[in-house]
Write a protein that holds these residues in place. Sequence first.
Motif, PDB file in Angstrom:
ATOM      1  N   VAL A  26       0.859  -1.186   0.000  1.00  0.00           N
ATOM      2  CA  VAL A  26       0.000   0.000   0.000  1.00  0.00           C
ATOM      3  C   VAL A  26       0.890   1.229   0.000  1.00  0.00           C
ATOM      4  N   ALA A  27       0.640   2.137  -0.938  1.00  0.00           N
ATOM      5  CA  ALA A  27       1.446   3.362  -1.035  1.00  0.00           C
ATOM      6  C   ALA A  27       0.529   4.563  -1.166  1.00  0.00           C
ATOM      7  N   LEU A  28       0.823   5.601  -0.396  1.00  0.00           N
ATOM      8  CA  LEU A  28       0.103   6.867  -0.485  1.00  0.00           C
ATOM      9  C   LEU A  28       0.907   7.825  -1.352  1.00  0.00           C
ATOM     10  N   LEU A  29       0.227   8.485  -2.286  1.00  0.00           N
ATOM     11  CA  LEU A  29       0.914   9.447  -3.141  1.00  0.00           C
ATOM     12  C   LEU A  29       1.254  10.696  -2.340  1.00  0.00           C
ATOM     13  N   TYR A  30       2.527  11.079  -2.356  1.00  0.00           N
ATOM     14  CA  TYR A  30       2.960  12.344  -1.746  1.00  0.00           C
ATOM     15  C   TYR A  30       3.101  13.359  -2.867  1.00  0.00           C
ATOM     16  N   SER A  31       2.219  14.335  -2.889  1.00  0.00           N
ATOM     17  CA  SER A  31       2.128  15.286  -3.995  1.00  0.00           C
ATOM     18  C   SER A  31       2.835  16.594  -3.652  1.00  0.00           C
ATOM     19  N   ASP A  32       3.927  16.878  -4.337  1.00  0.00           N
ATOM     20  CA  ASP A  32       4.615  18.154  -4.146  1.00  0.00           C
ATOM     21  C   ASP A  32       3.730  19.315  -4.586  1.00  0.00           C
ATOM     22  N   ALA A  33       2.996  19.124  -5.687  1.00  0.00           N
ATOM     23  CA  ALA A  33       2.139  20.197  -6.194  1.00  0.00           C
ATOM     24  C   ALA A  33       1.073  20.575  -5.178  1.00  0.00           C
ATOM     25  N   SER A  34       0.476  19.576  -4.520  1.00  0.00           N
ATOM     26  CA  SER A  34      -0.565  19.861  -3.532  1.00  0.00           C
ATOM     27  C   SER A  34       0.011  20.478  -2.263  1.00  0.00           C
ATOM     28  N   MET A  35       1.269  20.191  -1.962  1.00  0.00           N
ATOM     29  CA  MET A  35       1.901  20.828  -0.813  1.00  0.00           C
ATOM     30  C   MET A  35       2.155  22.316  -1.081  1.00  0.00           C
ATOM     31  N   VAL A  88      -3.001   5.065  -3.081  1.00  0.00           N
ATOM     32  CA  VAL A  88      -4.060   5.910  -2.547  1.00  0.00           C
ATOM     33  C   VAL A  88      -3.703   7.370  -2.808  1.00  0.00           C
ATOM     34  N   VAL A  89      -4.621   8.079  -3.460  1.00  0.00           N
ATOM     35  CA  VAL A  89      -4.482   9.520  -3.677  1.00  0.00           C
ATOM     36  C   VAL A  89      -5.485  10.186  -2.740  1.00  0.00           C
ATOM     37  N   ALA A  90      -4.981  10.794  -1.676  1.00  0.00           N
ATOM     38  CA  ALA A  90      -5.845  11.263  -0.583  1.00  0.00           C
ATOM     39  C   ALA A  90      -5.904  12.784  -0.541  1.00  0.00           C
ATOM     40  N   GLY A  91      -7.024  13.352  -0.964  1.00  0.00           N
ATOM     41  CA  GLY A  91      -7.233  14.790  -0.850  1.00  0.00           C
ATOM     42  C   GLY A  91      -6.161  15.624  -1.498  1.00  0.00           C
ATOM     43  N   SER A  92      -5.635  15.155  -2.636  1.00  0.00           N
ATOM     44  CA  SER A  92      -4.526  15.823  -3.331  1.00  0.00           C
ATOM     45  C   SER A  92      -5.095  16.646  -4.486  1.00  0.00           C
ATOM     46  N   PRO A  93      -5.390  17.926  -4.285  1.00  0.00           N
ATOM     47  CA  PRO A  93      -6.123  18.675  -5.312  1.00  0.00           C
ATOM     48  C   PRO A  93      -5.312  19.017  -6.555  1.00  0.00           C
ATOM     49  N   ALA A  94      -4.021  19.259  -6.399  1.00  0.00           N
ATOM     50  CA  ALA A  94      -3.195  19.715  -7.520  1.00  0.00           C
ATOM     51  C   ALA A  94      -2.189  18.638  -7.899  1.00  0.00           C
ATOM     52  N   GLU A  95      -1.965  18.496  -9.212  1.00  0.00           N
ATOM     53  CA  GLU A  95      -0.980  17.512  -9.648  1.00  0.00           C
ATOM     54  C   GLU A  95      -0.494  17.840 -11.049  1.00  0.00           C
TER      55      GLU A  95
END
Length: 288
Positions: A26-35, A88-95
Amino acid sequence: RVLRECLLARRLAREIELLRGARCPVALLYSDASMLQVPPEAVRAGATPYSRALRRAYEAARFLGVRCGFITAAAAAARRWRGAKVVVVAGSPAEEDKVVRGLLDFVEPGGELVIIAESLVTDAHGRQADYLARLGIEVLDTERPATRADPRPERGGALDELVEETLPALRLNVARDGVLGRRGETIAACGARQRIRVNVTHEVLATYPDGSPAVVRFRRGKGWVTYFAACPDQRSLSAALSRILRLSGLAPRIRLLDPDFDTWGIEWASVRDGGRALLYLWNTTGEA
């Protein structure tokens, strides 16, 4: 005590390395754009809506009995999944577009993609994007909790406290026996909630009180996409991820069962070591 723990770690070095090196299905996407794309009130805050959504998803995933990790946006764009079977893409609005293309390439050969609102709605510069439309999902309306930043003088003025004004309590109705539970059960929703239209053949897993779809699941190539238009609370999301793991053949080798003790809050995972199973267990609740 420190010396004793160091000696114990040295004695168990081989076992520790086996557990550390085990793959994370299981891997969660860490989104730099959403940060980077944060609402103005969160610029000086110690947390953002996205970082909180990511943390909620991690807390839901870490107690499943399998290892859970993170995939960076750069790794997703490069198709480096490091053994992940469920992303899992969790609440990541921008990408970025290349990351979304990587996610689609992950699903089509047989991967499991779980998307939780409000994800993949803008590009890395905050402009509206067609990412969800590529999956066949049309967002008709979105309701978001209002946020404000409260100064924290005790922190020396460095970081504000981001406060989310919770939306009215909402219960989603499980539509049929399946990924989310049994027909007739309800699950609690929190955070943003969307009204959606799904333009591909799909299965409705849960509905809003008015009967409109809240959680849907559909094929994409040989893989599956599960879309949460409303984010369930941690325990409901954890239960859903547990069922998705079983559907993917990734059920944990060892299950924790105790009729007198709630096993929520216990992190565990196991790996094969020859003819034996090596178990890692951590009770994060502080209760014996």
